[in-house]
Design an enzyme around this catalytic site. Structure first.
Site, PDB file in Angstrom:
ATOM      1  CD  GLU A 494      -2.954  -1.254   2.455  1.00 23.15           C
ATOM      2  OE1 GLU A 494      -4.098  -2.037   2.175  1.00 23.15           O
ATOM      3  OE2 GLU A 494      -2.362  -0.840   3.385  1.00 23.15           O
ATOM      4  CE  LYS A 607       0.699  -1.051   5.556  1.00 31.30           C
ATOM      5  NZ  LYS A 607      -0.642  -0.507   5.409  1.00 31.30           N
ATOM      6  CD  GLN A 608       1.412  -7.029   2.790  1.00 30.07           C
ATOM      7  OE1 GLN A 608       1.502  -8.052   3.311  1.00 30.07           O
ATOM      8  NE2 GLN A 608       0.169  -6.178   3.023  1.00 30.07           N
TER       9      GLN A 608
END
Length: 780
Positions: A494, A607-608
């Site tokens: 995100e 973020k990931q």
């Protein structure tokens, strides 16, 4: 926080704190929260403190406090607060306290707190508090308090009742309601949510003794949204004051109340309380503890023999919270991103459920998994509403879901931009669309593991087919490349908004459409009744034409230089900075102290990592070399600001042969809530990470995977684990597994033939299979 206080039979079952700080309340309130899926109770202390968060949530009771707000789980009346005075001095455990322990016993799901407190005049009293939220009777909250005068005679006063003077961070969800006290004993408060018109019924009864003599003439106080009873007396040195408090919580949304009038519901609820009062705390607790033993610990049989006791404690902690937060009693309800332990994310359900929590239930408790997927089926109403409002066909699932028919519940505005000082728009509800394919993927995974054909006929096919209809209407033709693209989205990472051709989204959309085509053909050929029903509903013949037209022309990002797959069209063109500071951060989101979200869009920071989740769930579509190359490229750029991230990276690290890194990431995932950071859980538990803990153990270290409908087991335990034991359900049969460093034992409990793959070798058995892992791996 302390994790080694348990001894004997309680060893590795106790999560505790051994000192009390009134400035660090949220950690224990959340990680020691109690629940049974029907309701969740944040574990604030009985006596009040500035900064505390007292939450009681009942699953599925969503309400809008105002037309401009999103629907959220309302914070129900507080039934745990007690105003306790010793010689007229208010109890305050943050001062003059000895032998303080607050402990959650995971095995019995009971919260116990004890300490010795010294008044300002030097008098010592011992206090012990017990509390549980019943798994046997989902409506019951039980509390017990004992106070003993240790050094001197003391005057004791305790005020307790039902306090509806609560809110959700200031938002009021309830009308004033009605208040009653029957026979100076039974307290009743009935309130109603202001928008959704759900009636809440709270009933409370106290049993109080002083030196063994019952006190049954309390002082009664009613105020706005408040009913309190006060009990007081003088304790001689060595005497005890005891208070048992039993509370029942019911709502008009409860299934058993369907068709009843409000008065009939109130009468039933009051009758239930009186039955509980006749039994008392200890009998109710015995049934509650037995329910946990039978429904959780004996059912799941998860055990880890490790040289580090924290590992089994963390596993049990995960199972505890997976049980406490899941509304297994009602298919109209999903799992909130913070469970029922805090106000974070307003009680909404995200993709966390399908990709991080649901696998546990699919393999361990399929009945609950089925219920959670029926919630998504009921959510087709809201998903179709969202698709239509955005100009698309089919079912477009909301990024944040509340009551299934509501549609999108994501907020539009979020944190302040560090650069501009303006509020940041939250785009997830608009363009984070992969959740639609995530739901379809979860349906497919459930079907492959359970072989539940009735579910597919009644619910599953419709979800998969209608989500595929959405994707074909969402695709955009690119004339230059001659391919269909998916533009302007947010992927799982995100930190990258408004990107084109996010790899995770494109691959999962392709999977969704491909699966729909397969099921279309199968149904048309073999199940005409289901096919005709769905064809009439969804115009499948027209949909199939669209799927066939696009399926081979959907752009799927491929490995490029160094075998790296671009996360999206522009990620690899972004600038690279030194992320050491953020990789070593002690708490998440520190990068926002230096950069705005817009600035992060121009940096190779995640973020990931989308690719890791893609490699995990669609692992057969990529070679090992590609996985290694991308892991090595993206992991250094991932700062794990999402609690979902660490578990996936741990599984991939284990798959790729780095067992030490895999365990280190597993430990970090466990420590998101159990670790030393005292502010990490203030808004509630990280439920996706809780599900991720189980996934690392079973899908990662044990190597359990479902590929093309077949079961594979490739174990690679951490070096300091001597044995791992657990169970899974596979196509209707319970399998019990025991894994050591060099041996795998699988027991088919119903002696139904099983076929599985271990390191590329196929085994068939119908009783007990024993495999030498050394031989299976081809080791000397």
């Amino acid at each position: 926080m302390k994790y080694d206080l348990g001894t004997g039979e309680e060893k590795n079952w106790i999560v505790a704190e051994s000192s009390f700080s009134s400035s660090l309340l949220g950690k224990a309130e959340a990680v020691m929260s109690l629940g049974n899926g029907y309701m969740g109770l944040r574990s604030a202390a009985e006596e009040p403190y500035v900064g505390e968060v007292r939450n009681l949530f009942v699953a599925g009771t969503f309400n809008k406090s105002d037309a401009q707000e999103v629907s959220e789980l309302p914070n129900a009346a507080d039934v745990t607060r007690m105003n306790i005075f010793i010689d007229g001095e208010r109890l305050d455990a943050s001062v003059r306290t000895e032998d303080y322990v607050r402990a959650l016993n995971l095995k019995t799901a009971e919260l116990i707190r004890s300490f010795i407190w010294t008044t300002s005049a030097g008098k010592q009293v011992a206090l012990k508090f017990r509390r549980f939220v019943s798994l046997d009777n989902l409506h019951v909250i039980a509390m017990k308090m004992e106070l003993e005068a240790l050094s001197d005679n003391v005057d004791v006063s305790v005020e307790s009742g039902v306090n509806a003077q609560v809110s959700n961070s200031g938002a009021q969800h309830f009308f004033e309601g009605e208040k009653r006290i029957y026979d100076k004993k039974y307290v009743e408060m009935v309130t109603r949510t202001v928008e959704s018109k759900i009636d809440f019924m709270f009933h409370t009864v106290h049993h109080v003794t002083l030196a063994g003599v019952e006190l049954n003439q309390p002082f009664m106080r009613m105020d706005r949204r408040l009913i309190m009873l006060s009990y007081q007396g003088t304790l001689m040195k060595g005497q005890k004051f005891s208070l048992e408090k039993l509370t029942t919580v019911h709502t008009s949304r409860d299934k058993e109340f369907k068709g009843m009038t409000l008065q009939e519901m109130r009468d039933c609820a009051l009758s239930s309380l009186k039955q509980c009062a006749a039994e008392g705390y200890e009998k109710l607790f015995a049934r509650h503890a037995r329910a946990w033993e039978q429904r959780v610990w004996k059912l799941y049989q998860l055990n880890i023999e490790s040289q580090d006791d924290f590992d089994i404690l963390a596993a049990r902690f995960a199972l505890y919270h997976l049980t406490a937060m899941t509304p297994a009693h009602d298919e109209r309800m999903g799992i909130a991103a913070k469970g029922l332990s805090g106000e974070g994310y307003q009680g909404h359900s995200f993709w966390d459920t399908e990709m991080f929590i649901l696998p546990f239930f699919i393999y361990s408790n399929p009945e609950v998994a089925r219920s959670l997927l029926i919630y998504r089926y009921l959510g087709l109403e809201g998903a179709r509403k969202k698709a239509r409002s955005n100009g698309y066909e089919g079912a477009m699932y909301p990024w944040e879901a509340a009551w299934p028919s509501d549609g999108e519940m994501a907020q539009e505005w979020g944190r302040v931009d560090i650069v501009t000082g303006k509020q940041t728009k939250i785009w997830t509800g608009f363009i984070e669309q992969h959740i639609t394919a995530d739901v379809a993927f979860a349906v497919w995974q459930y079907y492959m593991v359970t072989a539940d054909q009735a579910f597919m006929d009644d619910y599953g096919y419709e979800i998969i087919l209608d989500t595929a209809r959405f994707w074909t209407s969402r695709l955009e033709w690119d004339e230059v490349s001659g391919q269909y693209c998916i533009n302007d989205v947010i992927g799982p990472d995100e930190y990258k908004e408004h990107v084109d051709n996010n790899a995770f989204t494109n691959y999962f959309a392709h999977f969704n459409i491909q699966l729909a085509m397969e099921y279309y053909s199968n149904l048309k050929e073999s199940d005409s009744d289901v096919f005709h029903r769905l064809n009439e509903l969804l115009d499948l013949e027209h949909a199939m034409e669209a799927w066939m037209k696009c399926i081979d022309k959907i752009y799927l990002p491929q490995p490029g230089e160094g075998l790296v797959i671009p996360q999206d069209d522009t990620y690899l063109t972004k600038r690279i900075i030194d992320l050491t500071k953020y990789k070593n951060q002690t708490h998440v989101n520190t990068i926002f102290e230096d950069y705005s979200l817009e600035q992060l869009s121009d940096i190779q920071v995640s973020k990931q990592t989308d690719l890791m989740i893609l490699f995990y769930w669609l692992e057969d579509r990529f070679t090992n070399d590609v996985k290694i190359a991308n892991y090595n490229y993206y992991e250094p750029k991932t700062i794990h600001d999402s609690s979902l991230s660490l578990s996936t990276h741990a599984i991939l690290a284990n798959d790729l042969g780095d067992r030490s890194l895999a365990y280190r990431l597993f430990r970090q995932a466990c420590e998101i809530d159990l670790g030393p950071e005292m502010k990490s859980s203030d808004l509630g538990m990280h439920t996706a990470s809780i599900g991720g803990i189980w996934q690392v153990i079973v899908m990662g270290f044990a190597g359990i995977r479902m590929l093309h409908g077949e079961l594979r087991i490739n174990p690679e335990l951490p070096e300091h684990w001597n044995k791992l034991e657990f169970m899974i359900n596979w196509q209707g049969q319970r399998l019990e597994l025991e894994i050591t460093a060099d041996q795998l034992v699988v027991k088919a409990t119903e002696q139904v033939p099983v076929k599985l793959d271990v390191y590329g070798k196929e085994y068939c058995f119908d009783d007990v299979l024993t495999v030498s892992l050394t031989e299976a791996r081809g080791e000397d």
